[in-house]
Design an enzyme around this catalytic site. Structure first.
Site, PDB file in Angstrom:
ATOM      1  N   GLU A   1      45.428  33.166  48.664  1.00  0.00           N
ATOM      2  CA  GLU A   1      45.245  32.865  50.093  1.00  0.00           C
ATOM      3  C   GLU A   1      46.164  31.703  50.476  1.00  0.00           C
ATOM      4  O   GLU A   1      46.211  30.693  49.796  1.00  0.00           O
ATOM      5  CB  GLU A   1      43.771  32.520  50.353  1.00  0.00           C
TER       6      GLU A   1
ATOM      7  N   GLY B   1      45.190  37.596  50.593  1.00  0.00           N
ATOM      8  CA  GLY B   1      44.446  37.401  51.841  1.00  0.00           C
ATOM      9  C   GLY B   1      42.968  37.315  51.566  1.00  0.00           C
ATOM     10  O   GLY B   1      42.360  38.270  51.090  1.00  0.00           O
TER      11      GLY B   1
ATOM     12  N   GLY C   1      40.545  36.919  53.771  1.00  0.00           N
ATOM     13  CA  GLY C   1      39.725  37.215  54.945  1.00  0.00           C
ATOM     14  C   GLY C   1      38.593  38.136  54.520  1.00  0.00           C
ATOM     15  O   GLY C   1      38.432  38.430  53.337  1.00  0.00           O
TER      16      GLY C   1
ATOM     17  N   HIS D   1       5.417  37.610  58.121  1.00  0.00           N
ATOM     18  CA  HIS D   1       5.460  36.964  56.807  1.00  0.00           C
ATOM     19  C   HIS D   1       5.188  38.010  55.728  1.00  0.00           C
ATOM     20  O   HIS D   1       4.301  38.830  55.900  1.00  0.00           O
ATOM     21  CB  HIS D   1       4.407  35.871  56.740  1.00  0.00           C
TER      22      HIS D   1
HETATM   23  C1  LIG Z   1      -2.711  41.794  48.234  1.00  0.00           C
HETATM   24  C2  LIG Z   1      -2.512  41.204  49.586  1.00  0.00           C
HETATM   25  C3  LIG Z   1      -1.266  41.303  50.195  1.00  0.00           C
HETATM   26  C4  LIG Z   1      -1.066  40.745  51.431  1.00  0.00           C
HETATM   27  N1  LIG Z   1       0.165  40.854  52.001  1.00  0.00           N
HETATM   28  C5  LIG Z   1       0.396  40.296  53.213  1.00  0.00           C
HETATM   29  C6  LIG Z   1       1.671  40.356  53.800  1.00  0.00           C
HETATM   30  O1  LIG Z   1       2.622  40.896  53.226  1.00  0.00           O
HETATM   31  N2  LIG Z   1       1.858  39.785  54.998  1.00  0.00           N
HETATM   32  C7  LIG Z   1       0.833  39.169  55.659  1.00  0.00           C
HETATM   33  O2  LIG Z   1       1.050  38.675  56.753  1.00  0.00           O
HETATM   34  N3  LIG Z   1      -0.389  39.088  55.133  1.00  0.00           N
HETATM   35  C8  LIG Z   1      -0.641  39.642  53.925  1.00  0.00           C
HETATM   36  N4  LIG Z   1      -1.879  39.538  53.379  1.00  0.00           N
HETATM   37  C9  LIG Z   1      -2.931  38.872  54.154  1.00  0.00           C
HETATM   38  C10 LIG Z   1      -2.783  37.349  54.056  1.00  0.00           C
HETATM   39  O3  LIG Z   1      -2.855  36.972  52.716  1.00  0.00           O
HETATM   40  C11 LIG Z   1      -3.859  36.675  54.872  1.00  0.00           C
HETATM   41  O4  LIG Z   1      -3.805  37.136  56.205  1.00  0.00           O
HETATM   42  C12 LIG Z   1      -3.686  35.168  54.891  1.00  0.00           C
HETATM   43  O5  LIG Z   1      -3.706  34.642  53.610  1.00  0.00           O
HETATM   44  C13 LIG Z   1      -4.765  34.513  55.746  1.00  0.00           C
HETATM   45  O6  LIG Z   1      -4.566  33.152  55.767  1.00  0.00           O
HETATM   46  P1  LIG Z   1      -5.788  32.151  55.998  1.00  0.00           P
HETATM   47  O7  LIG Z   1      -5.217  30.806  55.881  1.00  0.00           O
HETATM   48  O8  LIG Z   1      -6.482  32.531  57.236  1.00  0.00           O
HETATM   49  O9  LIG Z   1      -6.797  32.451  54.805  1.00  0.00           O
HETATM   50  P2  LIG Z   1      -6.628  32.453  53.219  1.00  0.00           P
HETATM   51  O10 LIG Z   1      -5.228  32.649  52.833  1.00  0.00           O
HETATM   52  O11 LIG Z   1      -7.617  33.426  52.719  1.00  0.00           O
HETATM   53  O12 LIG Z   1      -6.994  30.992  52.805  1.00  0.00           O
HETATM   54  C14 LIG Z   1      -8.290  30.504  52.847  1.00  0.00           C
HETATM   55  C15 LIG Z   1      -8.422  29.396  51.826  1.00  0.00           C
HETATM   56  O13 LIG Z   1      -9.629  28.720  52.053  1.00  0.00           O
HETATM   57  C16 LIG Z   1     -10.211  28.399  50.802  1.00  0.00           C
HETATM   58  N5  LIG Z   1     -11.633  28.201  51.073  1.00  0.00           N
HETATM   59  C17 LIG Z   1     -12.528  29.104  51.507  1.00  0.00           C
HETATM   60  N6  LIG Z   1     -13.722  28.545  51.681  1.00  0.00           N
HETATM   61  C18 LIG Z   1     -13.600  27.244  51.352  1.00  0.00           C
HETATM   62  C19 LIG Z   1     -14.474  26.155  51.343  1.00  0.00           C
HETATM   63  N7  LIG Z   1     -15.728  26.273  51.747  1.00  0.00           N
HETATM   64  N8  LIG Z   1     -14.008  24.975  50.939  1.00  0.00           N
HETATM   65  C20 LIG Z   1     -12.721  24.823  50.554  1.00  0.00           C
HETATM   66  N9  LIG Z   1     -11.847  25.821  50.549  1.00  0.00           N
HETATM   67  C21 LIG Z   1     -12.281  27.019  50.949  1.00  0.00           C
HETATM   68  C22 LIG Z   1      -9.885  29.564  49.932  1.00  0.00           C
HETATM   69  O14 LIG Z   1      -9.944  29.203  48.576  1.00  0.00           O
HETATM   70  C23 LIG Z   1      -8.467  29.882  50.384  1.00  0.00           C
HETATM   71  O15 LIG Z   1      -7.509  29.196  49.636  1.00  0.00           O
HETATM   72  C24 LIG Z   1      -2.119  40.082  52.111  1.00  0.00           C
HETATM   73  C25 LIG Z   1      -3.362  39.965  51.502  1.00  0.00           C
HETATM   74  C26 LIG Z   1      -3.574  40.514  50.246  1.00  0.00           C
HETATM   75  C27 LIG Z   1      -4.891  40.375  49.622  1.00  0.00           C
END
Ligand SMILES: Cc1cc2nc3c(=O)[nH]c(=O)nc-3n(C[C@H](O)[C@H](O)[C@H](O)COP(=O)(O)OP(=O)(O)OC[C@H]3O[C@@H](n4cnc5c(N)ncnc54)[C@H](O)[C@@H]3O)c2cc1C
Ligand SMILES: Cc1cc2nc3c(=O)[nH]c(=O)nc-3n(C[C@H](O)[C@H](O)[C@H](O)COP(=O)(O)OP(=O)(O)OC[C@H]3O[C@@H](n4cnc5c(N)ncnc54)[C@H](O)[C@@H]3O)c2cc1C
Lengths: 469, 464
Positions: B205, B182, B184, B443
């Site tokens: 099965e 079976g 199941g 996330h």
């Molecule tokens: C260790 C750690 C663990 C985390 N764990 C979680 C979690 O489990 N769950 C969760 O929800 N959140 C978590 N976070 C938070 C999460 O990562 C952020 O909230 C999220 O990444 C924000 O997204 P964002 O797109 O606003 O900014 P970011 O992810 O910071 O992206 C911004 C991007 O813009 C780019 N950038 C900046 N300025 C410029 C410019 N002038 N020109 C071109 N590119 C530029 C940067 O390089 C970067 O890639 C965690 C953060 C850290 C540090």
């Protein structure tokens, strides 16, 4: 270079920016995304959520192999650690994820522009490539999604070797004997847990008199007890005022917040995790006339429009919890707004998860917030020790707490400490979006045996109708 | 003979019976519960709980074995060994504590319990053979909750090396060669656990595939995993009986050829049948539904104030259905107006990977005359799954094509049983795809796959 004029240009390729770009392209807008780093995915995918969760999982398995199996009758010699392999696996997960976003950009025809963006004025962005070459990009709409960076601690300069930020803490070449984590927030506790599980002696120093600031007080208390039992040490109401880095490690000077003599605390590695702040360096906000608030966040009207028409902002760089999923939803909504739709993001219902063991998850208000707001509420709290699946999994620590309006029974908040809390919270989140009452959740047939039955029981407890306690 | 009077008499102390009793106690109604073997019923003693404990231990063992072989996470372990006696003690410890918990709850809520076998004398009277001699109980309401027992295979009666799930959950050793008849969920859950613990498992099965109650899209990952665990799957194959020397199961393939499957244990898990032996049903005039007791949406039988709940009343034979019915019957007896609207009774197979179904499958939705849209989102594209090393599987959403009302949500994947609650809520709340799309999911979580599957069903996927 190809045509450099677009309907939308998004600055920043993190979860806010890349999702916004994909959505805009899906809505038929000609879209580009400017990202200064070599890979897409931003903080979250490269040095945040994804690598930290990969290491949390690996280190959890390591700890289980070392301690968790005997009770099941499984005998195994103490496990050995190959840290390089563990870090390589983490890097692979990150690389899979960034490659996935590359694929999504191609599929959705988002133009990726590598370089640092600066807003010249509404409609115009200047991009400086890694080699210094400058180019001009024009767009009807500019979306600022530049995210956040680590908040520095005065007198404790981060060198990413001995004094590290979360980024350095995700790639330590060896397990430190001792580690001090400054800041008992989510990131500090998660990464502190990783290194403690792998063998470091971890002490967390926190300015406030409690851990997990902002989260429900009862949850914080329980977690402090649990983490302490796991071997983490806490020094609360203490502030770090300076650091001396030498060959033998770092010496921190630590002062009690309430006055008293400074003391020296030594560690091989210090992790500074006191928070994150919006990142807008070199973005040209001032010149373009884009307003920021006193915490450096780009000011929006609540619908992602900045003070300059045609320029929008989303994610960590604006008000609200710094969470990847908040950024993503704002990215989608912003693209829809640009396309003329009328989306809403429900900022009252954003779940947050701490991936310690057990996990912590929360949505809506805490007891402290409800008290402060003078809202009469009822609480139901059910322990996992009375839940069959938790017991069968030998993982029965924690509880589910439900807060509902005393008069209407409408759900106001939920807090879970326990196994898979991060998954269980979604039932509450969805319930709150629907305006559900605790009775609604309590009356739903929850599968047996699941941890989610504790969600049902806690909900029933709000009105004193729990069956299994 | 002493005669006891009570307002409500419940026969059977399984999840159906004991939950009814506790709820009645809360509502202040004098209640007596009769149980002949063990409080907690099948579920707590020889079902859900011990099986999940065994599955968990087997999973932990297999993971350690796997780590000893691969070093994927950078963890080096020696090959582990298992002290199965200790595993069983641990499992018994859990069952014991939970059973003690049920007894304490019944007491706390003022429910009287009586140990013994009950036989109905008429619609409101039962005779109980208790330790202290026979007793007669008269009640205004009777709740029948006698559950189910493993169904035997005529050609392969239980006894000796032919065992049911109950014995499989209390073996003293891991059998070297285990044949499961079976495929199941019960057969596969236990077969998988023993395969992980080191048994050479063969599953026989009669239908042409595993988990015949589910569609193949959902069960394919389970089949793959069984293969990887070295489980031999003989589909479209019938168990004929023991070999003459009693040491093997003889099976017959579709073409008529036979094969001998030597086995240390043969687990027959072909289903369960209602437990009505000695219940005195011949003394009552209850409408039946085959071997099950027929009930309406209030769990009322054809006799006034005789109620029936749980496995005794047919499919789906699940503990949470029994409990939900029990809560309801208690409230009806207390004078509340209630009916069982079975929008969402989640069903979970705790196989590897796990399978969850809630509401209608695409096939059932179509059969019910709905025009549907359906899409799934793979865990391969889910960040949490990647970090957990659990990329197999997907979440699938079925919705009405016209107004996007969600009709069913299914999933297969590692550790996804807990997603079932949010699925259930979505159906109970009458969610449309847009509602799930608008709900912010944390996330990185596995739950995001539900969000993305809903987006994809709308034609608005972001991450695939
Ligand atoms: C260790 C750690 C663990 C985390 N764990 C979680 C979690 O489990 N769950 C969760 O929800 N959140 C978590 N976070 C938070 C999460 O990562 C952020 O909230 C999220 O990444 C924000 O997204 P964002 O797109 O606003 O900014 P970011 O992810 O910071 O992206 C911004 C991007 O813009 C780019 N950038 C900046 N300025 C410029 C410019 N002038 N020109 C071109 N590119 C530029 C940067 O390089 C970067 O890639 C965690 C953060 C850290 C540090
Ligand atoms: C191996 C296995 C795994 C399972 N796993 C799951 C799972 O994961 N999830 C799930 O939902 N379901 C599962 N089930 C099914 C679940 O156990 C049943 O659906 C559930 O126990 C039914 O509850 P019940 O109260 O109707 O009956 P039962 O639990 O069968 O309880 C009936 C009780 O009545 C007593 N009784 C019978 N006749 C009399 C009498 N004449 N007088 C006095 N007492 C009597 C019996 O001794 C028994 O204790 C599993 C079953 C098995 C066998």
């Amino acid at each position: 270079m190809a045509d450099q004029s677009f309907d939308v240009v998004v600055i920043g390729g993190g979860p806010g920016g890349y999702v916004c770009a994909i959505k805009a392209a899906q809505l038929g807008l000609k879209t580009a995304c400017v990202e200064k780093d070599a890979t897409l995915g931003g903080t979250c995918v490269n040095v945040g959520c994804i690598p930290s969760k990969a290491l949390l999982q690996s280190s959890h398995l390591f700890e289980e192999a070392g301690h968790g199996l005997a009770q099941h009758g499984i005998k195994v010699a103490a496990p050995g650690l190959d840290l390089a392999a563990m870090l390589a696996r983490k890097d692979k997960v990150v690389q899979q994820s960034t490659a996935g976003i590359d694929f999504l950009f191609k599929k959705n025809k988002v133009t990726r522009i590598q370089g640092t963006g600066r807003i010249v004025k509404a409609g115009e962005v200047e991009v400086t490539a890694a080699d210094g070459a400058k180019s001009k990009v024009t767009a009807k709409h500019i979306v600022i999604a530049t995210g956040s960076e680590v908040t520095p601690l005065p007198n404790v300069a981060i060198d990413e070797k001995k004094i590290v930020s979360s980024t350095g803490a995700l790639a330590l070449p060896q397990v430190p004997k001792s580690m001090v984590v400054v800041g008992a927030g989510v990131i500090g506790l998660e990464l502190g847990s990783v290194w403690r599980r792998l063998g470091a002696e971890v002490t967390v120093i926190e300015f406030l008199d409690r851990i997990l600031p902002g989260m429900d007080g009862e949850v914080a208390k329980q977690m402090q007890r649990t983490l302490t039992r796991q071997g983490m040490k806490f020094r609360l109401s203490a502030k770090v005022t300076g650091a001396k880095s030498g060959a033998s490690g770092v010496a921190l000077s630590v002062e009690p917040v309430n006055g008293g003599a400074a003391e020296e605390v030594k560690a091989d590695i210090v992790l500074v995790a006191i928070g994150r702040r919006p990142y807008t360096n070199g973005l040209g906000l001032k010149e373009a006339g884009i307003a920021i608030d006193n915490r450096g966040r780009v000011v929006t009207d609540g619908h992602f429009a900045t003070s300059v028409s045609g320029i929008w902002a989303i994610g960590d760089v604006i008000e609200g919890p710094m969470l990847a999923h908040k950024s993503e939803h704002e990215g989608v909504a912003c693209a829809e707004l640009i396309a003329g739709q009328k989306p809403v993001v429900n900022h009252d219902v954003i779940p947050g998860v701490v991936y310690t063991w057990p996990e912590v998850a929360a949505v809506g208000r805490t007891e402290e917030e409800l008290k402060a707001a003078g809202i009469a509420y009822k609480a139901g709290k059910f322990p996992f020790s009375a839940n069959g699946r938790a017991r069968a999994n030998a993982d029965a620590e924690g509880f589910v707490k439900v807060l509902a309006d005393a008069r209407t029974d409408r759900l106001l908040g939920a807090h879970v400490v326990g196994p898979m809390a991060g998954e269980l919270i979604h039932e509450f989140a969805m319930g709150m979006v629907f305006g559900a009452s605790s009775e609604d959740i309590g009356r739903i047939c929850h599968a047996h045996p699941t941890l989610a039955e504790a969600v049902k029981e806690a909900s029933l407890m709000v009105t004193g109708r729990q069956v299994n306690l | 003979m002493p005669e006891i009077r009570t307002k409500v008499l419940i026969i059977g102390g399984g999840p159906g019976g004991y939950v009814t009793a506790i709820r009645l106690g809360q509502l202040g109604i004098a209640t007596m519960l009769v149980e002949r073997a063990w409080l907690g019923g099948t579920c707590l003693n020889v079902g859900c709980i011990p099986s999940k404990a065994l599955i968990h231990a087997a999973e932990a063992f297999e993971q350690a074995v796997h780590q000893a072989g691969t070093d994927r996470y950078g963890i080096r372990v020696e090959r582990p060994s298992i002290d199965f006696g200790r595993t069983m003690e641990w499992k018994d410890g859990i069952v014991g504590r939970l059973k003690g918990g049920v007894a304490a709850l019944l007491k706390k809520h003022g429910v009287k319990t009586l140990a013994g076998h009950a036989t109905m004398l008429d619609g409101k009277t039962a005779r109980v053979e208790s330790d202290t001699g026979p007793q007669v109980i008269k009640a205004e309401h009777v709740v029948l909750a006698t559950g189910s027992v493993p169904a035997p295979l005529t050609a392969l009666p239980f006894g000796g090396r032919v065992i049911s799930s109950s014995e499989a959950l209390s073996l003293s050793d891991v059998p070297q060669r285990l044949v499961v008849v079976g495929a199941g969920y019960i057969g596969l859950e236990l077969g998988t656990a023993f395969a992980k613990l080191g048994s050479k498992v063969t599953v026989v099965e009669a239908e042409d595939r595993i988990l015949p109650a589910y569609d193949t899209e959902l069960t394919r990952p389970v089949a793959r995993r069984l293969g990887a665990l070295g489980v031999e799957m003989l589909a479209a194959t019938r168990a004929r009986g023991l070999s003459p020397d009693g040491e093997a199961l003889v099976v017959e393939f579709a073409g008529g050829t036979e094969r001998r499957l030597p086995a240390d244990k043969i687990l027959v898990a072909i289903g369960r049948r209602p437990c009505t032996e000695g219940l005195g049903l011949d003394q009552l005039d209850l409408g039946m539904d085959g071997a099950f007791i027929r009930i309406d949406e209030r769990c009322a039988t054809s006799m006034r104030n005789v109620w029936a709940i749980g496995d005794l009343t047919g499919e789906p034979m699940l503990a949470h259905r029994a409990m939900a019915q029990g809560e309801m019957v208690a409230e009806i007896i207390a004078g509340q107006r209630r009916a069982f609207d079975k929008v969402a009774i989640p069903a979970i197979c705790f196989t590897d990977p796990e399978v969850v179904t809630v509401g209608l499958s695409p096939e059932k939705a179509r059969k019910a005359g709905h025009e549907i849209r359906v899409a799934s989102f793979p865990f391969q594209a889910n960040g949490r799954a990647l970090t957990l090393g659990a990329e197999e599987g997907f979440v699938r959403v079925t919705a009405r094509a016209d107004n996007h009302l969600i009709l069913g949500i299914d999933a297969v994947g590692q550790g996804i049983a807990e997603l079932s609650a949010a699925f259930g809520l979505a159906l109970e709340m009458g969610a449309r795809l847009e509602d799930i799309a608008g709900t912010i999911h944390a996330h990185p979580t596995l739950g995001e796959a539900f969000h993305e599957a809903s987006l994809r069903t709308l034609g608005e996927a972001l991450h695939i």
